[in-house]
Design a protein around this motif. Structure first.
Motif, PDB file in Angstrom:
ATOM      1  N   TYR A 114       0.825  -1.202   0.000  1.00 56.23           N
ATOM      2  CA  TYR A 114       0.000   0.000   0.000  1.00 56.23           C
ATOM      3  C   TYR A 114       0.860   1.254   0.000  1.00 56.23           C
ATOM      4  CZ  TYR A 114      -4.027  -2.914   0.397  1.00 56.23           C
ATOM      5  OH  TYR A 114      -4.991  -3.840   0.109  1.00 56.23           O
ATOM      6  N   ASP A 115       0.411   2.242  -0.778  1.00 63.13           N
ATOM      7  CA  ASP A 115       1.112   3.515  -0.924  1.00 63.13           C
ATOM      8  C   ASP A 115       0.684   4.534   0.123  1.00 63.13           C
ATOM      9  OD1 ASP A 115       2.274   2.638  -3.486  1.00 63.13           O
ATOM     10  OD2 ASP A 115       0.208   2.830  -4.218  1.00 63.13           O
ATOM     11  N   LEU A 116      -0.559   4.392   0.590  1.00 63.05           N
ATOM     12  CA  LEU A 116      -1.133   5.347   1.534  1.00 63.05           C
ATOM     13  C   LEU A 116      -1.973   4.584   2.543  1.00 63.05           C
ATOM     14  CD1 LEU A 116      -1.887   8.247   2.447  1.00 63.05           C
ATOM     15  CD2 LEU A 116      -3.680   8.228   0.683  1.00 63.05           C
ATOM     16  N   VAL A 117      -1.688   4.804   3.827  1.00 65.54           N
ATOM     17  CA  VAL A 117      -2.468   4.192   4.903  1.00 65.54           C
ATOM     18  C   VAL A 117      -3.061   5.314   5.741  1.00 65.54           C
ATOM     19  CG1 VAL A 117      -2.425   2.736   6.970  1.00 65.54           C
ATOM     20  CG2 VAL A 117      -1.058   2.105   4.962  1.00 65.54           C
ATOM     21  N   LEU A 148       3.137   6.537   2.555  1.00 61.60           N
ATOM     22  CA  LEU A 148       2.765   7.591   3.494  1.00 61.60           C
ATOM     23  C   LEU A 148       1.727   7.016   4.450  1.00 61.60           C
ATOM     24  CD1 LEU A 148       2.907  10.623   4.296  1.00 61.60           C
ATOM     25  CD2 LEU A 148       1.101  11.028   2.625  1.00 61.60           C
ATOM     26  N   VAL A 149       1.922   7.234   5.752  1.00 62.36           N
ATOM     27  CA  VAL A 149       0.983   6.780   6.785  1.00 62.36           C
ATOM     28  C   VAL A 149       0.478   8.011   7.515  1.00 62.36           C
ATOM     29  CG1 VAL A 149       0.708   5.412   8.895  1.00 62.36           C
ATOM     30  CG2 VAL A 149       2.193   4.573   7.047  1.00 62.36           C
ATOM     31  N   VAL A 150      -0.847   8.153   7.598  1.00 62.28           N
ATOM     32  CA  VAL A 150      -1.457   9.278   8.305  1.00 62.28           C
ATOM     33  C   VAL A 150      -2.283   8.718   9.458  1.00 62.28           C
ATOM     34  CG1 VAL A 150      -2.936  11.309   8.141  1.00 62.28           C
ATOM     35  CG2 VAL A 150      -1.603  10.575   6.134  1.00 62.28           C
ATOM     36  N   THR A 184       7.797   6.030   4.927  1.00 59.30           N
ATOM     37  CA  THR A 184       8.764   4.950   5.019  1.00 59.30           C
ATOM     38  C   THR A 184      10.130   5.402   4.516  1.00 59.30           C
ATOM     39  OG1 THR A 184       7.986   4.099   2.889  1.00 59.30           O
ATOM     40  CG2 THR A 184       7.108   3.060   4.874  1.00 59.30           C
ATOM     41  N   TRP A 185      10.208   6.653   4.050  1.00 65.19           N
ATOM     42  CA  TRP A 185      11.494   7.251   3.667  1.00 65.19           C
ATOM     43  C   TRP A 185      11.407   8.734   3.960  1.00 65.19           C
ATOM     44  CZ3 TRP A 185      11.667  10.843  -0.476  1.00 65.19           C
ATOM     45  CH2 TRP A 185      10.462  10.954  -1.171  1.00 65.19           C
ATOM     46  N   ALA A 186      12.526   9.390   4.097  1.00 62.17           N
ATOM     47  CA  ALA A 186      12.539  10.812   4.437  1.00 62.17           C
ATOM     48  C   ALA A 186      12.396  11.648   3.174  1.00 62.17           C
ATOM     49  CB  ALA A 186      13.840  11.178   5.152  1.00 62.17           C
ATOM     50  N   ALA A 187      11.295  12.359   3.053  1.00 62.55           N
ATOM     51  CA  ALA A 187      11.035  13.206   1.885  1.00 62.55           C
ATOM     52  C   ALA A 187      11.729  14.556   2.039  1.00 62.55           C
ATOM     53  CB  ALA A 187       9.539  13.401   1.704  1.00 62.55           C
ATOM     54  N   ASP A 188      11.911  15.241   0.920  1.00 65.01           N
ATOM     55  CA  ASP A 188      12.589  16.540   0.926  1.00 65.01           C
ATOM     56  C   ASP A 188      11.631  17.710   1.004  1.00 65.01           C
ATOM     57  OD1 ASP A 188      15.044  15.308   0.717  1.00 65.01           O
ATOM     58  OD2 ASP A 188      14.973  15.290  -1.473  1.00 65.01           O
ATOM     59  N   TYR A 189      10.349  17.470   1.233  1.00 65.12           N
ATOM     60  CA  TYR A 189       9.392  18.562   1.270  1.00 65.12           C
ATOM     61  C   TYR A 189       8.481  18.423   2.461  1.00 65.12           C
ATOM     62  CZ  TYR A 189       7.132  14.839  -1.346  1.00 65.12           C
ATOM     63  OH  TYR A 189       6.685  13.627  -1.771  1.00 65.12           O
ATOM     64  N   GLN A 190       7.825  19.501   2.796  1.00 62.52           N
ATOM     65  CA  GLN A 190       6.965  19.546   3.975  1.00 62.52           C
ATOM     66  C   GLN A 190       5.502  19.491   3.572  1.00 62.52           C
ATOM     67  OE1 GLN A 190       8.086  19.746   7.236  1.00 62.52           O
ATOM     68  NE2 GLN A 190      10.067  19.349   6.301  1.00 62.52           N
TER      69      GLN A 190
END
Length: 191
Positions: A114-117, A148-150, A184-190
């Motif tokens: 899954y890409d989004l949880v 991405l997990v929200v 699951t990884w550190a993104a470069d944007y907020q």
């Protein structure tokens, strides 16, 4: 009244389970959540999991906005019936319900990453139980490499205990509701 905010089924009303056992995410919070998700291109074509689905509002909003598939996990029998009716009402062909506890659903071998949880546990789900669920997402390999997990919680709840492998990117407050975003990884944007 709960409704789909945008997308193919935008404006359609959703049924909600009777009683106080579920706490639907407000339209305001869902609108802010999906605005943030769409700004990151995190919904269109994504495989989405909605944990503690309740009425299915979060997962069905994702389906309306172009998610490739949506798995809605719910244990309450009344809520499961409501979710199935909502899937039919909004025409969400790519959505399906997994009946049972979130823990039981995640404690099996996944057939899809899954890409989004989206996790909106009832406020009475304690922090240890939530931590165990977040850990199962990783250890049972339910997440794609850049998932991405929200997590939605009460503003009075502490920050979730994130397992190694999930990096918190943001906390957004909306009155009594807090949304925690982790990857699951550190993104470069907020967000």
């Amino acid at each position: 009244m709960t409704r789909i905010i945008s997308g193919q089924a935008g404006g359609r009303r959703l049924r909600t389970p009777a009683g106080g056992g579920t706490r639907p995410t407000s339209d305001r919070v869902r609108e802010a959540l999906f605005s943030a998700l769409e700004s990151r291109d995190a919904v269109q074509g994504a495989h989405v999991m909605d944990l503690y689905a309740g009425s299915g509002a979060l997962g069905l909003e994702a389906a309306s906005r172009g998610a490739a598939s949506v798995l809605l996990v719910e244990s309450d029998r009344g809520a499961i019936g409501v979710i199935r009716a909502n899937i039919a009402d909004v025409g969400a062909a790519g959505a399906r319900v997994q009946a049972g506890t979130v823990e039981a659903a995640l404690d099996r071998t996944p057939t899809l990453a899954y890409d989004l949880v989206l996790a909106d546990p009832p406020y009475d789900v304690d922090e240890d139980s939530l931590a165990a669920v977040l850990d199962l997402l990783l250890t049972r390999e339910w997440l794609s490499p850049d998932a991405l997990v929200v997590v939605e919680r009460s503003s009075r709840s502490p920050e979730p205990s994130w397992p190694a492998g999930l990096t918190v990117e943001a906390r957004k407050d909306y009155g009594e509701t807090v949304l925690w975003y982790a990857r699951t990884w550190a993104a470069d944007y907020q967000i």
